[in-house]
Design a protein around this motif. Structure first.
Motif, short mmCIF file in Angstrom:
data_model
loop_
_atom_site.label_atom_id
_atom_site.label_comp_id
_atom_site.label_asym_id
_atom_site.label_seq_id
_atom_site.Cartn_x
_atom_site.Cartn_y
_atom_site.Cartn_z
N ALA A 16 -10.08 8.98 -20.16
CA ALA A 16 -8.87 9.24 -19.37
C ALA A 16 -8.50 8.00 -18.56
N ARG A 17 -9.51 7.43 -17.90
CA ARG A 17 -9.30 6.22 -17.10
C ARG A 17 -8.75 5.10 -17.97
N HIS A 18 -9.39 4.87 -19.09
CA HIS A 18 -9.01 3.78 -20.00
C HIS A 18 -7.60 3.96 -20.54
N ALA A 19 -7.25 5.21 -20.84
CA ALA A 19 -5.94 5.48 -21.44
C ALA A 19 -4.84 5.65 -20.39
N GLY A 20 -5.26 5.76 -19.14
CA GLY A 20 -4.27 5.99 -18.09
C GLY A 20 -3.63 7.36 -18.20
N VAL A 21 -4.38 8.35 -18.61
CA VAL A 21 -3.86 9.71 -18.68
C VAL A 21 -4.78 10.63 -17.87
N SER A 22 -4.40 11.88 -17.76
CA SER A 22 -5.25 12.82 -17.03
C SER A 22 -6.46 13.22 -17.88
N ARG A 23 -7.51 13.68 -17.22
CA ARG A 23 -8.69 14.12 -17.94
C ARG A 23 -8.37 15.34 -18.81
N SER A 24 -7.46 16.14 -18.28
CA SER A 24 -7.05 17.32 -19.02
C SER A 24 -6.36 16.93 -20.34
N ALA A 25 -5.62 15.82 -20.30
CA ALA A 25 -4.94 15.37 -21.52
C ALA A 25 -5.96 14.99 -22.59
N VAL A 26 -7.05 14.36 -22.14
CA VAL A 26 -8.12 14.01 -23.08
C VAL A 26 -8.72 15.28 -23.66
N SER A 27 -9.01 16.20 -22.76
CA SER A 27 -9.60 17.47 -23.22
C SER A 27 -8.70 18.15 -24.23
N ARG A 28 -7.40 18.18 -23.88
CA ARG A 28 -6.49 18.89 -24.78
C ARG A 28 -6.39 18.20 -26.14
N THR A 29 -6.47 16.87 -26.14
CA THR A 29 -6.43 16.16 -27.42
C THR A 29 -7.55 16.61 -28.35
N PHE A 30 -8.70 16.89 -27.74
CA PHE A 30 -9.86 17.24 -28.56
C PHE A 30 -10.13 18.74 -28.60
N THR A 31 -9.15 19.53 -28.15
CA THR A 31 -9.40 20.97 -28.10
C THR A 31 -8.54 21.70 -29.11
N GLU A 32 -9.17 22.49 -29.87
CA GLU A 32 -8.53 23.31 -30.88
C GLU A 32 -7.39 24.13 -30.26
N GLY A 33 -6.20 23.98 -30.75
CA GLY A 33 -5.11 24.84 -30.33
C GLY A 33 -4.40 24.43 -29.05
N ALA A 34 -4.90 23.40 -28.36
CA ALA A 34 -4.25 22.99 -27.12
C ALA A 34 -3.07 22.07 -27.45
N SER A 35 -2.03 22.13 -26.62
CA SER A 35 -0.87 21.29 -26.90
C SER A 35 -0.97 19.99 -26.12
N VAL A 36 -0.51 18.89 -26.73
CA VAL A 36 -0.52 17.59 -26.07
C VAL A 36 0.59 16.75 -26.70
N ALA A 37 1.29 16.00 -25.87
CA ALA A 37 2.39 15.19 -26.38
C ALA A 37 1.86 14.14 -27.35
N PRO A 38 2.61 13.89 -28.44
CA PRO A 38 2.13 12.95 -29.47
C PRO A 38 1.76 11.59 -28.91
N GLU A 39 2.58 11.03 -27.97
CA GLU A 39 2.25 9.67 -27.49
C GLU A 39 1.00 9.70 -26.60
N THR A 40 0.81 10.80 -25.85
CA THR A 40 -0.42 10.95 -25.06
C THR A 40 -1.61 11.01 -25.99
N ARG A 41 -1.47 11.83 -27.00
CA ARG A 41 -2.53 11.99 -27.98
C ARG A 41 -2.90 10.64 -28.60
N ALA A 42 -1.88 9.86 -28.94
CA ALA A 42 -2.13 8.55 -29.56
C ALA A 42 -2.90 7.64 -28.61
N LYS A 43 -2.47 7.62 -27.33
CA LYS A 43 -3.16 6.80 -26.32
C LYS A 43 -4.62 7.21 -26.21
N VAL A 44 -4.82 8.52 -26.15
CA VAL A 44 -6.18 9.03 -25.98
C VAL A 44 -7.05 8.63 -27.17
#
Lengths: 365, 365
Positions: A16-44
């Motif tokens: 999260a720190r490295h990507a400049g996103v929230s920790r929750s965004a990282v979690s959601r990227t790797f969580t089955e069924g969670a929604s995350v914006a494509p550009e956030t996902r790409a950063k993560v």
């Protein structure tokens, strides 16, 4: 590690720190069924890759609902042949980035334990080795839609691939070797386990001898040992050799450990010589078969090929769970040693036997 | 399973349906760092429990950053003593709801593979068995803050617990047994592996004999076998027995496989009798030591206790990673058999030996 100490693991907070996103965004990227914006996902994903977070199999396992862990189920740990399978299985699984989770199915509690583990770890598949007990176990796996491959088992279950050594080939060859060595009063030493490969070996042995038995040229009977180990073979010697007038001159044992025990029992209890008084053939080519004290003629199972085929079948079935069951029979090699003493036959003698000599050096104990 | 087929696994969607919440709420309940309302969380956990979703170790592993998987690192799979550890280790881990992930460290590629796996599966700890190669490997684990326990290794690393059999006790007892059996010209048969238990055994053997050697009552030398296996022991017989005037009458071998090979070599190559011409003592009490053909006096390592202590030490270290290193030395038991032929001594003979007799039945091969 769980006590809150700093760890060398890259955590989602690092990403999260490295990507400049929230920790929750990282979690959601790797969580089955969670929604995350494509550009956030790409950063993560980019940061995860950069930091070495990309190889978190646990996360991936949750997403894929499987783990790349393969259960290797063993029944007890006292069978030298089964133990010899663990090396090749570990190697073959590693080649596919899979890892063997070892399970003991010898006791009922262990069995239910292993089932629970399977469910907990979202195991990708299971390899059942010979000797593992009930068909019930395989049925449980199938009910959970976990792919199953079995090594050296009877092909009784739809949806399960079975990889066997060719027991019939071995049984027929054993008959040929013993007859060529001059044995006429033969015994097949069977066991009472639930696995059916012994019967297949014995049936092929009997079939190959049927003509000679009918003509009265050869006698054949079956004896049953109390189990599969050396000690059972030693005890079986009493059964076979106690009555001097009824002693066989050739015995085909359903495995090598039994054969080693039988040889020692024949020698120590009745002063019999192998092969002069009785010729002995085993099955498996365990290390002890090559020991000078036994020099046992036997059949080598191709453990490398058994492992390779089992892992490959399992992988194919993971991709196509409903494909029809397959049964493979892999050839065995005859390894001739002094227990049948035929100097002139073409030989596939193992390099394991440290010394190969035609004449016997009589070794006083 | 991964191809989208229906599965018997309870998924987060099932839990969501049952709890009447969104799938995302279920995901967040089980996701590290994600926020979820307490009452939603409670509903999810209740449904998860009801449906059997509570045992998803993968989810729990992600949250705890560890998996309850324990790496069991073996070097090769041809050492009967190491293989005998796998059963007790699997059993002991199961008692703590841990599961053994089997790894082969015998080849460099396998080694790096196993390291990668460790990182991927967030392994909880590692047990290194004797024979596994470099201290380097243990250092890598430590760098990753993965708790390590080692079985039968020299205690060289801070932060690593070592569980050993008492090699010094065994070495000293071997000297006593051979001397009591009348041997005066002794050899310690060593190996050249990197593991240090052989040296500890040899050093204690030499120390126990030092007084008698000084008085000239006993001769002692060391020989080195090319490796740890039966075949190396057989070859070592040439080294020790080829020259009739220099033959030892008592040999302490650093393990049983070597001892079995040495006995067969002495018999087959030079017609020597065990124990009349040469007394032999081994170490480990592998199954073959009890075979009638060897009836080898040896030291039984308590594999159950080794496994139990290793798993317990690892568990304690998981809770307190920075506790000081511990070294445990577990007693070994002398198992006296015919290879040193002392009929009157108190005996801890194994039940494994099918027949125990004082007088020798000469078994012609």
């Amino acid at each position: 590690m769980s006590s809150g100490k700093s760890s060398a693991w890259v955590t989602s907070a690092d990403v999260a720190r490295h990507a400049g996103v929230s920790r929750s965004a990282v979690s959601r990227t790797f969580t089955e069924g969670a929604s995350v914006a494509p550009e956030t996902r790409a950063k993560v994903l980019k940061s995860a890759e950069a930091l070495g977070y990309q190889v978190n199999m646990l996360a991936r396992s949750m997403i894929q609902q499987q783990s790349n862990l393969v259960g290797v189920v063993v029944s007890g740990f006292d069978n030298p042949f089964l133990l010899s399978l663990l090396g090749p299985l570990t190697h073959q699984l590693a080649l596919r980035s899979q890892a063997p989770l070892l399970m003991d199915a010898s006791e009922p509690e262990q069995l239910s334990n292993s089932l629970r583990q399977l469910m907990q770890y979202r195991i990708s598949g299971v390899i059942l080795t010979s000797g593992t007990p009930p068909i019930q176990l395989a049925k449980e796996y199938l009910r959970l839609r976990i792919p199953v491959a079995m090594i050296n088992r009877e092909p009784l279950l739809e949806g399960v691939d079975v990889i066997n050594s060719d027991n019939r080939q071995g049984g027929a060859l054993a008959a040929e070797v013993l007859c060529r060595a001059g044995a006429r009063n033969l015994v097949f030493l069977n066991v009472v386990t639930g696995t059916l490969s012994p019967s297949a070996r014995g049936a092929a042995f009997a079939k190959a001898l049927a003509g000679q038995v009918r003509r009265g040229a050869v006698k054949l009977r079956q004896a049953t040992a109390g189990g599969v180990s050396y000690a059972h073979g030693f005890e079986a010697a009493r059964q076979l050799f106690a009555e001097p007038s009824a002693r066989p001159d050739g015995v085909f044992c359903t495995n090598d450990a039994l054969a080693c025990g039988l040889i020692d029992g024949a020698r120590a209890l009745y002063g019999l010589r192998v092969p002069e008084d009785v010729k002995v053939v085993g099955f498996d080519d365990i290390p002890m078969a090559a020991y000078e004290a036994y020099a046992l003629t036997t059949f080598r199972q191709d453990i490398g090929a058994l492992a390779e085929r089992a892992v490959a079948c399992l992988a194919e079935r993971m991709g196509a769970p409903d494909m029809p069951s397959r049964t493979l029979e892999l050839p065995v090699s005859l390894v001739e040693r002094r227990s049948t003493q035929i100097p002139s036959i073409e030989s596939t003698e193992s390099a394991k036997a440290p010394v190969r000599r035609r004449r016997l050096v009589s070794p006083p104990v």
